[in-house]
Enzyme design. Structure first.
Site, PDB file in Angstrom:
ATOM      1  N   LYS A 259       0.846  -1.201   0.000  1.00 41.69           N
ATOM      2  CA  LYS A 259       0.000   0.000   0.000  1.00 41.69           C
ATOM      3  C   LYS A 259       0.879   1.248   0.000  1.00 41.69           C
ATOM      4  O   LYS A 259       1.595   1.518   0.961  1.00 41.69           O
ATOM      5  CB  LYS A 259      -0.917   0.006   1.224  1.00 41.69           C
ATOM      6  N   ASP A 264      -3.504  10.462   2.217  1.00 39.00           N
ATOM      7  CA  ASP A 264      -4.862   9.968   2.421  1.00 39.00           C
ATOM      8  C   ASP A 264      -5.711  11.044   3.089  1.00 39.00           C
ATOM      9  O   ASP A 264      -5.637  11.243   4.298  1.00 39.00           O
ATOM     10  CB  ASP A 264      -4.840   8.703   3.280  1.00 39.00           C
ATOM     11  N   LYS A 271     -11.284  12.977   6.325  1.00 36.82           N
ATOM     12  CA  LYS A 271     -10.746  12.967   7.679  1.00 36.82           C
ATOM     13  C   LYS A 271     -10.892  14.376   8.258  1.00 36.82           C
ATOM     14  O   LYS A 271     -10.386  15.336   7.688  1.00 36.82           O
ATOM     15  CB  LYS A 271      -9.274  12.562   7.679  1.00 36.82           C
ATOM     16  N   ASP A 282       1.055   7.171   4.928  1.00 35.10           N
ATOM     17  CA  ASP A 282       0.191   6.042   4.613  1.00 35.10           C
ATOM     18  C   ASP A 282       0.751   5.183   3.482  1.00 35.10           C
ATOM     19  O   ASP A 282       0.108   4.246   3.028  1.00 35.10           O
ATOM     20  CB  ASP A 282      -1.217   6.538   4.262  1.00 35.10           C
ATOM     21  N   ASP A 342     -12.556   6.067   3.146  1.00 38.13           N
ATOM     22  CA  ASP A 342     -11.340   6.139   3.952  1.00 38.13           C
ATOM     23  C   ASP A 342     -10.766   4.752   4.232  1.00 38.13           C
ATOM     24  O   ASP A 342      -9.739   4.626   4.879  1.00 38.13           O
ATOM     25  CB  ASP A 342     -11.623   6.875   5.268  1.00 38.13           C
ATOM     26  N   GLU A 344      -9.406   2.937   1.948  1.00 45.44           N
ATOM     27  CA  GLU A 344      -8.929   2.904   0.563  1.00 45.44           C
ATOM     28  C   GLU A 344      -7.750   1.970   0.351  1.00 45.44           C
ATOM     29  O   GLU A 344      -7.528   1.482  -0.756  1.00 45.44           O
ATOM     30  CB  GLU A 344      -8.562   4.326   0.111  1.00 45.44           C
ATOM     31  N   ARG A 346      -7.050  -1.073   1.243  1.00 48.65           N
ATOM     32  CA  ARG A 346      -7.357  -2.441   0.809  1.00 48.65           C
ATOM     33  C   ARG A 346      -7.781  -2.478  -0.660  1.00 48.65           C
ATOM     34  O   ARG A 346      -7.557  -3.465  -1.351  1.00 48.65           O
ATOM     35  CB  ARG A 346      -8.428  -3.032   1.730  1.00 48.65           C
TER      36      ARG A 346
END
Length: 514
Positions: A259, A264, A271, A282, A342, A344, A346
């Site tokens: 990932k 993010d 957020k 992230d 959020d 995202e 996966r």
């Protein structure tokens, strides 16, 4: 790319004055092996009660550079002590040595118990010092590497440490920290890819960058949905970085989906309340995978192959952002209903894992083991603290893959804990209507969701098609999801904490130890 080079000697007498300018004693300072230093420390303790309780710099005329740094570990015989005590003590001592002006310190361990849990104490001391001395890429570029990282040489008095192997691990950790710790513009997707190109230039690792938007939309539809609002901004457009290494006679193939969400925002599920700060980190999962591959490139093992896909994506918010309730058909053909934008990471990994699953199933690669690595859930940080969470499928468990990773983490000071996938995790992501095949997530925070770091593994297994390769299938595939949300930065501070490069050392200890 500079980091402290390591020289290993058998005794302190082998170190000349030109080779060193400080001596760091790490371990049990109540019984120092060297009689001269033991007498000096005992005398100093009469006037300074801090000795043996905290890291201190003392002046000693016979020490290299007249600098003697005492780095006590505290007790090492308690049930819960491990090799990280040595890592932490060396970490603190290296900072003091640097700040005192030393650029060539010597590290000598003292009073370390002859137990299995401390067999990698020498490596832990070196890596702890390097972690302390590391400065971020942006700072080095702005101020100068020589100024911020003046220590270029560490000598370690040891009996078993392979200096070349230790430096290869540190080279990988440095790549991982650079990629993970940079701000969102310095390491925007295509710059992430360019860093990888440079890191693997003139090595046996093949780097391929997929950055054509139409190709990504066709081959990585879930990843492209996450990136949708970023596409109008050229510098924020997504890419997939593929890294390939093949040894001369590979006995197993390690296949990673990392990932790499370079920023993010949460997307349409924005957020708020200050929770966006730190989200440039992230990308820590992809960074860690690149770091491990760097260590592979340095060591060039004959017996493994490595295939990694890193999804470098910005989860932007805008008029074209994907939203909850959308149903998106993944590369595997699974119809995914979006539960929360959020969640995202996966989605980014699912398509890459699907590509890797296809390659693994068609017999192209020898004995494949599949992994996802991500800063995925707050639940992992809450449930596991500073430990990497391993969530294996049954085939991986039968092959003892998570158990071997757990053992390597304990031995090498990069620990992990195993979580088990349960039927509730698969039920959690089961479809609610015939319109879709599975749900990406609920609409609440993972940290307040039961089994919040386990059910994403079930989602990844189903959405990538891996669930069709279980133990009773014709082509069973071993898969372990690794969530580093708790282990990826020092102190759990995702905005300011220094990246740890977890789980590079764990993976290197498991698969690359010579």
């Amino acid at each position: 790319m500079a980091f402290p080079k390591l020289t290993v000697v058998k005794s302190l007498s082998e170190v000349s004055a030109e080779q060193a300018d400080a001596l760091i004693l790490v371990g049990n300072l109540a019984a120092i092996d060297d009689e001269h230093y033991a007498e000096y420390v005992m005398s100093a303790r009469q006037t300074d009660a801090r000795i043996g309780k905290q890291v201190l710099l003392l002046q000693h005329v016979q020490a290299p550079g007249h600098r003697l740094i005492l780095a006590p570990t505290g007790p090492l015989n308690r049930d819960y002590d491990d090799v990280r005590e040595i890592f932490d003590a060396a970490h603190k001592a290296a900072t003091i040595a640097r700040d005192a002006g030393a650029i060539k310190p010597v590290i000598m361990l003292n009073g370390i118990p002859a137990e299995a849990r401390y067999q990698e104490a020498e490596l832990a001391a070196y890596l702890g010092a390097c972690q302390s001395l590391y400065q971020g890429l942006e700072a080095r570029e702005a101020v100068g590497e020589d100024i911020l990282e003046p220590v270029q040489q560490i000598t370690l008095v040891g009996q078993q440490l392979d200096a070349e192997w230790a430096m290869a691990v540190e080279a990988g950790k440095r790549v991982a920290r650079d990629l993970a710790g940079t701000e969102p513009e310095r390491m925007a997707p295509l710059k992430f890819a360019e860093y990888c190109r440079q890191a693997f230039a003139h090595t046996a690792v093949k780097v391929t960058v997929k950055d054509d938007v139409q190709q990504l939309q066709h081959e990585y539809p879930l990843l492209s949905a996450v990136a949708r609002a970023s596409i109008p901004v050229a510098r924020h457009r997504p890419c997939v970085v593929r890294l390939e290494y093949q040894g001369a006679n590979p006995q197993r193939t390690l296949m990673f989906a990392g990932k790499g969400v370079v920023y993010d925002t949460g997307g349409a599920d924005l957020k708020t309340g200050g929770h966006m700060a730190g989200m440039s980190r992230d990308k820590g999962g992809a960074a860690a995978v690149a770091g491990f591959v760097k260590t592979v490139a340095e060591l060039q093992p004959d017996d493994i192959a490595v295939v990694a896909e890193l999804g470098a994506v910005r989860n932007s918010v805008g008029a074209d952002a994907f939203v909850a309730d959308e149903i998106i058909t993944a590369h595997s053909g699974k119809r995914v209903r979006i539960g929360n934008t959020d969640a995202e990471g996966r989605l980014v990994m699912a398509d890459m894992l699907s590509h890797l699953r296809e390659e693994a199933a068609d017999g192209k690669w020898q004995q494949p083991e599949l992994f996802t690595v991500a800063t995925l859930t707050g639940h992992a940080a809450l449930a596991k603290g500073p430990y990497t969470a391993l969530v294996p499928n049954r085939q991986a468990s039968l092959a003892d893959i998570p158990q071997a990773l757990f053992a390597a983490g304990e031995r090498y000071g990069d620990p992990a804990e195993i979580s088990w996938a349960r039927r509730e995790d698969y039920q959690f992501v089961a479809p609610r209507t015939p319109a879709d095949d599975l749900l990406s997530s609920n609409n609440g925070p993972s940290a307040t969701t039961a089994r919040g770091h386990q059910f994403p593994m079930a989602f990844l297994a189903i959405s990538s098609g891996l669930a069709e390769h279980e133990t009773d299938s014709a082509t069973p595939l071993a898969y372990v999801h690794m969530d580093i949300a708790g282990s990826g930065v020092e102190g759990g501070d995702w905005q300011h904490g220094k990246p740890t490069a977890a789980p590079v050392t764990c993976l290197a200890g498991r698969y690359l130890r010579r």
